[in-house]
Design a protein around this motif. Sequence first.
Motif, short mmCIF file in Angstrom:
data_model
loop_
_atom_site.label_atom_id
_atom_site.label_comp_id
_atom_site.label_asym_id
_atom_site.label_seq_id
_atom_site.Cartn_x
_atom_site.Cartn_y
_atom_site.Cartn_z
N ARG A 106 0.83 -1.20 0.00
CA ARG A 106 0.00 0.00 0.00
C ARG A 106 0.87 1.26 0.00
N LEU A 107 0.27 2.36 -0.44
CA LEU A 107 0.94 3.65 -0.41
C LEU A 107 0.33 4.51 0.68
N VAL A 108 1.19 5.23 1.41
CA VAL A 108 0.73 6.18 2.40
C VAL A 108 1.02 7.59 1.87
N TRP A 109 0.00 8.47 1.94
CA TRP A 109 0.09 9.83 1.43
C TRP A 109 -0.20 10.79 2.59
N VAL A 110 0.63 11.81 2.78
CA VAL A 110 0.42 12.76 3.87
C VAL A 110 0.18 14.14 3.27
N PHE A 111 -0.85 14.83 3.77
CA PHE A 111 -1.28 16.11 3.24
C PHE A 111 -1.26 17.17 4.33
N GLY A 112 -1.12 18.43 3.89
CA GLY A 112 -1.23 19.57 4.79
C GLY A 112 -2.69 20.00 4.92
N ASP A 113 -2.92 21.30 4.99
CA ASP A 113 -4.29 21.81 5.19
C ASP A 113 -5.29 21.05 4.32
N THR A 114 -6.30 20.48 4.97
CA THR A 114 -7.23 19.56 4.31
C THR A 114 -8.66 20.04 4.49
N VAL A 115 -9.38 20.15 3.36
CA VAL A 115 -10.80 20.51 3.37
C VAL A 115 -11.62 19.24 3.42
N ARG A 125 -14.39 21.82 9.19
CA ARG A 125 -14.28 21.74 7.74
C ARG A 125 -12.83 21.72 7.29
N LEU A 126 -11.93 22.34 8.06
CA LEU A 126 -10.53 22.44 7.67
C LEU A 126 -9.65 21.96 8.81
N VAL A 127 -8.77 20.99 8.53
CA VAL A 127 -7.80 20.54 9.52
C VAL A 127 -6.40 20.70 8.93
N ALA A 128 -5.39 20.73 9.80
CA ALA A 128 -4.03 21.06 9.38
C ALA A 128 -3.34 19.93 8.64
N ASN A 129 -3.82 18.69 8.77
CA ASN A 129 -3.16 17.58 8.09
C ASN A 129 -4.10 16.40 7.98
N SER A 130 -3.76 15.50 7.07
CA SER A 130 -4.54 14.27 6.88
C SER A 130 -3.64 13.22 6.24
N VAL A 131 -4.09 11.96 6.29
CA VAL A 131 -3.35 10.85 5.71
C VAL A 131 -4.33 9.98 4.93
N LEU A 132 -3.95 9.62 3.71
CA LEU A 132 -4.69 8.65 2.91
C LEU A 132 -3.80 7.44 2.67
N LEU A 133 -4.41 6.26 2.58
CA LEU A 133 -3.73 5.05 2.15
C LEU A 133 -4.41 4.54 0.90
N THR A 134 -3.60 4.16 -0.09
CA THR A 134 -4.16 3.67 -1.34
C THR A 134 -3.65 2.27 -1.63
#
Length: 383
Positions: free
Chosen positions: A77-86, A94-103
Amino acid sequence: MSRRRSVLLALAVLAGGCTAAEQPAVTPPYRLEPACPAPTSPTVVSAALVNEVVAVSDLPYWQAGDVGASARLSDGRLVWVFGDTVRADGVEPRLVANSVLLTSGTCVAQLLPPGEGPVVPDVAAGQVQWPMSVVVLPPSPGLAYRGVDDVVVVMSARTERGDGTGGLLDFRFRGTSAAVFTVTDGGAPQPLEVLEVTPDDPSATQVNWGAAATVSGGWAYVYGTRLTGEPLVFGRELYVARLPVADPADRSRWEFWDGAAWQPDIAAAAPVLPADGGVSQTLSVDRVGDTWVAVSKRGGDLADFVYTWTAPEPTGPWTPSRALPAPAGYDTGRLTYAPLAHPEVPLASGGLLVSVSRNTTDLAQLLAEPEVGRPLFAEVPRP
Protein backbone atom coordinates in the motif's frame (compact mmCIF):
# COMPACT_ATOMS: atom_id res chain seq x y z
CA MET A 1 16.81 1.81 27.70
CA SER A 2 13.55 0.39 26.35
CA ARG A 3 13.25 -0.48 22.67
CA ARG A 4 10.43 2.05 22.32
CA ARG A 5 12.48 4.81 23.90
CA SER A 6 15.48 3.95 21.74
CA VAL A 7 13.46 4.42 18.56
CA LEU A 8 12.02 7.70 19.75
CA LEU A 9 15.44 9.09 20.51
CA ALA A 10 16.77 7.78 17.23
CA LEU A 11 14.17 9.68 15.28
CA ALA A 12 15.22 12.99 16.81
CA VAL A 13 17.83 13.12 14.08
CA LEU A 14 18.45 16.80 14.15
CA ALA A 15 18.24 17.70 17.83
CA GLY A 16 21.95 18.48 17.75
CA GLY A 17 22.43 18.26 21.51
CA CYS A 18 19.00 19.67 22.43
CA THR A 19 16.68 17.54 24.54
CA ALA A 20 13.77 16.19 22.48
CA ALA A 21 10.52 17.44 23.98
CA GLU A 22 7.87 14.79 23.62
CA GLN A 23 4.23 15.62 23.12
CA PRO A 24 1.52 13.35 24.56
CA ALA A 25 0.53 10.56 22.22
CA VAL A 26 -3.05 10.38 21.00
CA THR A 27 -4.78 7.23 22.24
CA PRO A 28 -5.28 4.62 19.50
CA PRO A 29 -6.95 3.13 17.66
CA TYR A 30 -6.91 5.03 14.42
CA ARG A 31 -9.14 3.50 11.75
CA LEU A 32 -9.38 3.36 7.96
CA GLU A 33 -12.53 4.19 6.00
CA PRO A 34 -13.11 2.36 3.74
CA ALA A 35 -10.99 -0.76 4.18
CA CYS A 36 -8.74 -1.34 1.15
CA PRO A 37 -7.11 -4.78 0.85
CA ALA A 38 -3.37 -4.80 0.26
CA PRO A 39 -2.49 -5.17 -3.44
CA THR A 40 -1.12 -8.44 -4.77
CA SER A 41 1.35 -6.48 -6.93
CA PRO A 42 2.10 -2.80 -7.65
CA THR A 43 -0.54 -1.28 -9.92
CA VAL A 44 0.88 0.23 -13.10
CA VAL A 45 -0.96 3.48 -13.80
CA SER A 46 -0.79 6.76 -15.69
CA ALA A 47 -1.01 10.34 -14.47
CA ALA A 48 -4.38 10.58 -16.22
CA LEU A 49 -5.70 7.61 -14.22
CA VAL A 50 -4.41 9.03 -10.94
CA ASN A 51 -6.10 12.37 -11.72
CA GLU A 52 -9.34 10.49 -12.46
CA VAL A 53 -9.14 8.63 -9.13
CA VAL A 54 -8.61 11.94 -7.32
CA ALA A 55 -11.53 13.53 -9.16
CA VAL A 56 -14.08 10.77 -8.44
CA SER A 57 -13.04 9.83 -4.89
CA ASP A 58 -15.91 10.53 -2.50
CA LEU A 59 -14.08 10.96 0.79
CA PRO A 60 -15.97 13.02 3.39
CA TYR A 61 -12.81 13.64 5.46
CA TRP A 62 -10.64 14.50 2.44
CA GLN A 63 -12.03 16.74 -0.27
CA ALA A 64 -8.78 18.61 -0.95
CA GLY A 65 -5.29 18.89 0.54
CA ASP A 66 -1.83 20.12 -0.35
CA VAL A 67 1.68 18.63 -0.27
CA GLY A 68 0.79 14.91 -0.66
CA ALA A 69 4.18 13.32 0.04
CA SER A 70 4.12 9.53 -0.39
CA ALA A 71 5.93 6.30 0.50
CA ARG A 72 5.25 2.58 0.02
CA LEU A 73 4.52 0.23 2.91
CA SER A 74 5.96 -3.28 2.96
CA ASP A 75 2.51 -4.76 2.20
CA GLY A 76 2.37 -2.77 -1.05
CA ARG A 77 0.00 0.00 0.00
CA LEU A 78 0.94 3.65 -0.41
CA VAL A 79 0.73 6.18 2.40
CA TRP A 80 0.09 9.83 1.43
CA VAL A 81 0.42 12.76 3.87
CA PHE A 82 -1.28 16.11 3.24
CA GLY A 83 -1.23 19.57 4.79
CA ASP A 84 -4.29 21.81 5.19
CA THR A 85 -7.23 19.56 4.31
CA VAL A 86 -10.80 20.51 3.37
CA ARG A 87 -13.55 18.09 4.37
CA ALA A 88 -17.09 17.72 3.07
CA ASP A 89 -19.88 20.12 3.98
CA GLY A 90 -21.39 18.89 7.25
CA VAL A 91 -18.11 17.48 8.58
CA GLU A 92 -16.65 19.50 11.42
CA PRO A 93 -14.18 21.00 11.47
CA ARG A 94 -14.28 21.74 7.74
CA LEU A 95 -10.53 22.44 7.67
CA VAL A 96 -7.80 20.54 9.52
CA ALA A 97 -4.03 21.06 9.38
CA ASN A 98 -3.16 17.58 8.09
CA SER A 99 -4.54 14.27 6.88
CA VAL A 100 -3.35 10.85 5.71
CA LEU A 101 -4.69 8.65 2.91
CA LEU A 102 -3.73 5.05 2.15
CA THR A 103 -4.16 3.67 -1.34
CA SER A 104 -4.20 0.15 -2.73
CA GLY A 105 -4.42 0.27 -6.49
CA THR A 106 -7.34 2.62 -7.15
CA CYS A 107 -8.92 2.09 -3.71
CA VAL A 108 -8.46 5.12 -1.44
CA ALA A 109 -8.92 5.02 2.36
CA GLN A 110 -8.95 7.84 4.91
CA LEU A 111 -6.97 7.46 8.13
CA LEU A 112 -9.17 8.77 10.96
CA PRO A 113 -8.16 9.40 14.58
CA PRO A 114 -10.62 9.36 17.48
CA GLY A 115 -12.65 12.54 17.19
CA GLU A 116 -11.89 12.85 13.45
CA GLY A 117 -9.48 15.78 13.90
CA PRO A 118 -6.05 16.13 12.28
CA VAL A 119 -4.05 12.90 12.14
CA VAL A 120 -1.08 14.67 13.75
CA PRO A 121 -2.59 16.75 16.58
CA ASP A 122 -2.16 20.51 16.71
CA VAL A 123 0.64 21.68 19.00
CA ALA A 124 -1.52 24.36 20.61
CA ALA A 125 -4.17 26.90 19.67
CA GLY A 126 -2.86 28.65 16.57
CA GLN A 127 0.12 26.30 16.13
CA VAL A 128 -0.31 23.32 13.83
CA GLN A 129 1.67 20.49 12.22
CA TRP A 130 2.06 20.79 8.44
CA PRO A 131 3.53 17.58 6.94
CA MET A 132 6.56 18.03 4.71
CA SER A 133 7.79 14.49 4.01
CA VAL A 134 7.26 10.84 4.93
CA VAL A 135 9.49 7.76 5.09
CA VAL A 136 8.86 4.10 5.81
CA LEU A 137 11.74 2.59 7.77
CA PRO A 138 12.57 -0.96 6.67
CA PRO A 139 12.82 -3.83 9.18
CA SER A 140 16.03 -3.75 11.22
CA PRO A 141 17.19 -4.86 14.71
CA GLY A 142 16.75 -1.30 15.98
CA LEU A 143 13.12 -1.22 14.84
CA ALA A 144 12.03 -4.74 15.81
CA TYR A 145 8.56 -4.30 17.31
CA ARG A 146 6.62 -7.48 17.94
CA GLY A 147 3.78 -7.70 15.46
CA VAL A 148 4.77 -4.48 13.63
CA ASP A 149 5.79 -4.55 9.98
CA ASP A 150 6.63 -0.89 9.31
CA VAL A 151 7.53 2.28 11.16
CA VAL A 152 6.25 5.40 9.36
CA VAL A 153 7.81 8.76 10.15
CA VAL A 154 6.07 11.97 9.08
CA MET A 155 8.31 15.03 9.22
CA SER A 156 6.18 18.10 9.83
CA ALA A 157 6.63 21.84 10.19
CA ARG A 158 5.42 23.24 13.49
CA THR A 159 3.69 26.28 12.09
CA GLU A 160 2.24 29.31 13.82
CA ARG A 161 -0.75 30.65 11.95
CA GLY A 162 -1.21 34.42 11.77
CA ASP A 163 -4.40 36.31 12.48
CA GLY A 164 -5.32 36.43 8.80
CA THR A 165 -4.37 40.06 8.25
CA GLY A 166 -1.04 39.16 6.64
CA GLY A 167 -2.51 37.42 3.61
CA LEU A 168 -1.40 34.09 2.15
CA LEU A 169 2.02 34.12 3.78
CA ASP A 170 0.77 34.96 7.27
CA PHE A 171 2.38 31.99 9.02
CA ARG A 172 5.71 31.25 10.66
CA PHE A 173 7.84 28.11 10.74
CA ARG A 174 8.77 27.35 14.36
CA GLY A 175 10.65 24.05 14.02
CA THR A 176 10.46 20.44 12.88
CA SER A 177 8.52 17.59 14.49
CA ALA A 178 8.51 13.86 13.72
CA ALA A 179 5.23 11.96 14.07
CA VAL A 180 5.92 8.23 14.42
CA PHE A 181 3.38 5.54 13.47
CA THR A 182 3.54 1.75 13.52
CA VAL A 183 1.77 -0.35 10.89
CA THR A 184 0.90 -4.03 10.60
CA ASP A 185 0.24 -5.62 7.21
CA GLY A 186 -3.15 -4.44 5.98
CA GLY A 187 -3.79 -2.43 9.14
CA ALA A 188 -4.30 1.22 9.97
CA PRO A 189 -1.22 3.22 11.03
CA GLN A 190 -1.28 3.75 14.79
CA PRO A 191 0.39 6.73 16.49
CA LEU A 192 3.39 6.02 18.65
CA GLU A 193 4.76 9.48 19.50
CA VAL A 194 5.26 13.02 18.25
CA LEU A 195 8.77 14.38 18.83
CA GLU A 196 10.04 17.93 18.74
CA VAL A 197 13.08 17.33 16.53
CA THR A 198 14.39 20.90 16.48
CA PRO A 199 13.67 23.40 19.25
CA ASP A 200 11.16 26.22 18.91
CA ASP A 201 12.77 29.08 16.99
CA PRO A 202 11.07 32.15 15.49
CA SER A 203 13.93 32.86 13.08
CA ALA A 204 12.84 33.17 9.45
CA THR A 205 16.30 32.04 8.28
CA GLN A 206 16.59 28.75 10.18
CA VAL A 207 16.98 25.45 8.30
CA ASN A 208 13.61 23.76 7.77
CA TRP A 209 14.83 20.19 8.37
CA GLY A 210 12.52 17.47 7.05
CA ALA A 211 11.59 19.38 3.88
CA ALA A 212 12.36 16.11 2.09
CA ALA A 213 13.31 12.65 3.33
CA THR A 214 14.09 9.27 1.82
CA VAL A 215 15.69 5.91 2.63
CA SER A 216 18.47 4.40 0.51
CA GLY A 217 21.30 1.94 1.04
CA GLY A 218 20.85 1.56 4.78
CA TRP A 219 20.66 5.32 5.43
CA ALA A 220 17.76 7.64 6.06
CA TYR A 221 18.49 10.98 4.39
CA VAL A 222 16.78 14.11 5.72
CA TYR A 223 16.96 17.33 3.70
CA GLY A 224 16.49 20.88 4.95
CA THR A 225 15.76 24.15 3.18
CA ARG A 226 16.64 27.69 4.29
CA LEU A 227 15.68 31.20 3.26
CA THR A 228 18.77 33.38 3.37
CA GLY A 229 16.98 36.70 3.74
CA GLU A 230 18.85 38.16 0.77
CA PRO A 231 16.83 40.84 -1.08
CA LEU A 232 14.89 39.47 -4.09
CA VAL A 233 16.15 35.91 -3.53
CA PHE A 234 13.08 33.70 -3.07
CA GLY A 235 14.75 30.33 -3.57
CA ARG A 236 16.07 28.35 -0.64
CA GLU A 237 19.37 26.68 0.13
CA LEU A 238 19.31 22.88 0.37
CA TYR A 239 21.04 20.91 3.18
CA VAL A 240 21.30 17.18 3.89
CA ALA A 241 21.81 14.91 6.92
CA ARG A 242 21.78 11.11 7.28
CA LEU A 243 21.42 8.45 9.97
CA PRO A 244 21.89 4.68 9.79
CA VAL A 245 18.62 2.76 9.65
CA ALA A 246 20.27 -0.36 11.12
CA ASP A 247 21.37 1.43 14.31
CA PRO A 248 19.47 4.72 14.55
CA ALA A 249 19.87 4.98 18.33
CA ASP A 250 23.63 5.58 18.01
CA ARG A 251 23.78 9.40 18.06
CA SER A 252 27.49 9.32 17.24
CA ARG A 253 26.63 8.01 13.77
CA TRP A 254 24.28 10.84 12.77
CA GLU A 255 26.02 12.89 10.11
CA PHE A 256 25.64 16.23 8.35
CA TRP A 257 27.21 17.18 5.02
CA ASP A 258 29.63 20.09 5.49
CA GLY A 259 30.43 20.61 1.80
CA ALA A 260 33.29 18.12 1.70
CA ALA A 261 32.48 15.24 4.07
CA TRP A 262 29.92 13.74 6.44
CA GLN A 263 30.53 14.79 10.05
CA PRO A 264 28.53 14.87 13.33
CA ASP A 265 28.24 18.64 13.94
CA ILE A 266 24.90 20.10 12.82
CA ALA A 267 26.36 23.61 13.07
CA ALA A 268 28.89 22.74 10.35
CA ALA A 269 26.22 21.71 7.81
CA ALA A 270 26.70 23.48 4.47
CA PRO A 271 24.25 23.91 1.58
CA VAL A 272 24.41 21.52 -1.35
CA LEU A 273 22.41 23.99 -3.48
CA PRO A 274 22.52 27.79 -3.23
CA ALA A 275 19.47 29.99 -2.65
CA ASP A 276 19.86 31.79 -5.99
CA GLY A 277 17.96 29.48 -8.30
CA GLY A 278 17.27 27.27 -5.28
CA VAL A 279 14.32 25.19 -4.18
CA SER A 280 10.91 25.60 -2.53
CA GLN A 281 10.24 25.19 1.19
CA THR A 282 9.21 21.55 0.63
CA LEU A 283 10.44 19.29 -2.16
CA SER A 284 11.15 15.64 -2.88
CA VAL A 285 14.54 13.94 -3.13
CA ASP A 286 14.72 10.26 -4.10
CA ARG A 287 17.15 7.74 -5.47
CA VAL A 288 15.76 6.64 -8.84
CA GLY A 289 17.88 3.77 -10.14
CA ASP A 290 21.47 4.95 -9.82
CA THR A 291 20.55 8.64 -9.92
CA TRP A 292 19.44 11.02 -7.18
CA VAL A 293 16.50 13.16 -8.27
CA ALA A 294 15.17 16.31 -6.59
CA VAL A 295 11.87 17.85 -7.73
CA SER A 296 10.87 21.41 -6.82
CA LYS A 297 10.11 24.86 -8.15
CA ARG A 298 13.40 26.48 -9.16
CA GLY A 299 13.60 29.86 -7.48
CA GLY A 300 11.22 29.04 -4.64
CA ASP A 301 7.45 28.79 -4.24
CA LEU A 302 6.93 32.02 -6.20
CA ALA A 303 8.56 30.57 -9.33
CA ASP A 304 6.63 29.43 -12.40
CA PHE A 305 8.36 26.20 -13.43
CA VAL A 306 8.90 22.75 -11.96
CA TYR A 307 12.47 21.52 -12.29
CA THR A 308 14.20 18.23 -11.72
CA TRP A 309 17.76 18.18 -10.39
CA THR A 310 19.87 15.06 -10.89
CA ALA A 311 23.04 14.03 -9.09
CA PRO A 312 25.25 10.95 -8.70
CA GLU A 313 25.22 11.26 -4.89
CA PRO A 314 22.70 12.50 -2.28
CA THR A 315 24.97 15.54 -1.78
CA GLY A 316 25.24 16.44 -5.49
CA PRO A 317 26.59 17.92 -7.64
CA TRP A 318 23.10 18.81 -8.87
CA THR A 319 22.21 19.47 -12.52
CA PRO A 320 18.87 21.28 -13.10
CA SER A 321 16.45 20.63 -15.95
CA ARG A 322 13.11 22.33 -16.62
CA ALA A 323 10.26 19.82 -16.43
CA LEU A 324 6.80 21.45 -16.26
CA PRO A 325 5.17 24.89 -16.32
CA ALA A 326 3.38 25.62 -13.03
CA PRO A 327 2.65 29.35 -12.64
CA ALA A 328 2.78 30.44 -9.01
CA GLY A 329 -0.55 32.22 -9.48
CA TYR A 330 -0.28 34.83 -6.73
CA ASP A 331 -1.45 37.44 -9.26
CA THR A 332 -4.44 35.37 -10.44
CA GLY A 333 -5.63 33.77 -7.19
CA ARG A 334 -5.06 30.25 -8.57
CA LEU A 335 -1.95 28.85 -6.91
CA THR A 336 0.37 26.02 -7.93
CA TYR A 337 3.22 25.03 -5.61
CA ALA A 338 5.09 22.22 -3.79
CA PRO A 339 5.75 19.82 -6.69
CA LEU A 340 6.83 16.35 -5.52
CA ALA A 341 7.94 13.16 -7.24
CA HIS A 342 6.41 9.74 -6.51
CA PRO A 343 8.92 7.20 -7.90
CA GLU A 344 7.28 4.37 -5.94
CA VAL A 345 4.27 4.60 -8.30
CA PRO A 346 5.07 2.68 -11.53
CA LEU A 347 3.87 4.32 -14.73
CA ALA A 348 3.00 2.50 -17.94
CA SER A 349 5.06 5.09 -19.83
CA GLY A 350 8.15 4.41 -17.74
CA GLY A 351 8.17 8.07 -16.69
CA LEU A 352 8.22 9.69 -13.27
CA LEU A 353 4.95 10.65 -11.57
CA VAL A 354 4.93 14.22 -10.22
CA SER A 355 2.21 15.99 -8.25
CA VAL A 356 1.67 19.76 -8.03
CA SER A 357 -0.35 21.25 -5.19
CA ARG A 358 -3.13 23.66 -6.18
CA ASN A 359 -5.14 26.17 -4.20
CA THR A 360 -7.03 29.43 -4.34
CA THR A 361 -6.65 32.68 -2.45
CA ASP A 362 -10.43 32.65 -1.90
CA LEU A 363 -11.21 30.47 1.14
CA ALA A 364 -14.96 30.67 0.49
CA GLN A 365 -14.42 29.29 -3.01
CA LEU A 366 -12.19 26.50 -1.67
CA LEU A 367 -14.88 25.41 0.80
CA ALA A 368 -17.59 25.57 -1.87
CA GLU A 369 -15.49 23.98 -4.63
CA PRO A 370 -12.80 21.79 -3.01
CA GLU A 371 -11.74 20.44 -6.39
CA VAL A 372 -9.78 23.67 -6.99
CA GLY A 373 -7.50 22.61 -4.13
CA ARG A 374 -6.79 19.05 -5.27
CA PRO A 375 -3.32 18.10 -6.50
CA LEU A 376 -2.69 17.70 -10.22
CA PHE A 377 -0.54 14.78 -11.39
CA ALA A 378 1.73 14.78 -14.44
CA GLU A 379 4.46 12.65 -15.98
CA VAL A 380 8.04 13.76 -16.62
CA PRO A 381 10.93 11.76 -18.11
CA ARG A 382 12.54 9.39 -15.62
CA PRO A 383 16.29 9.95 -15.36
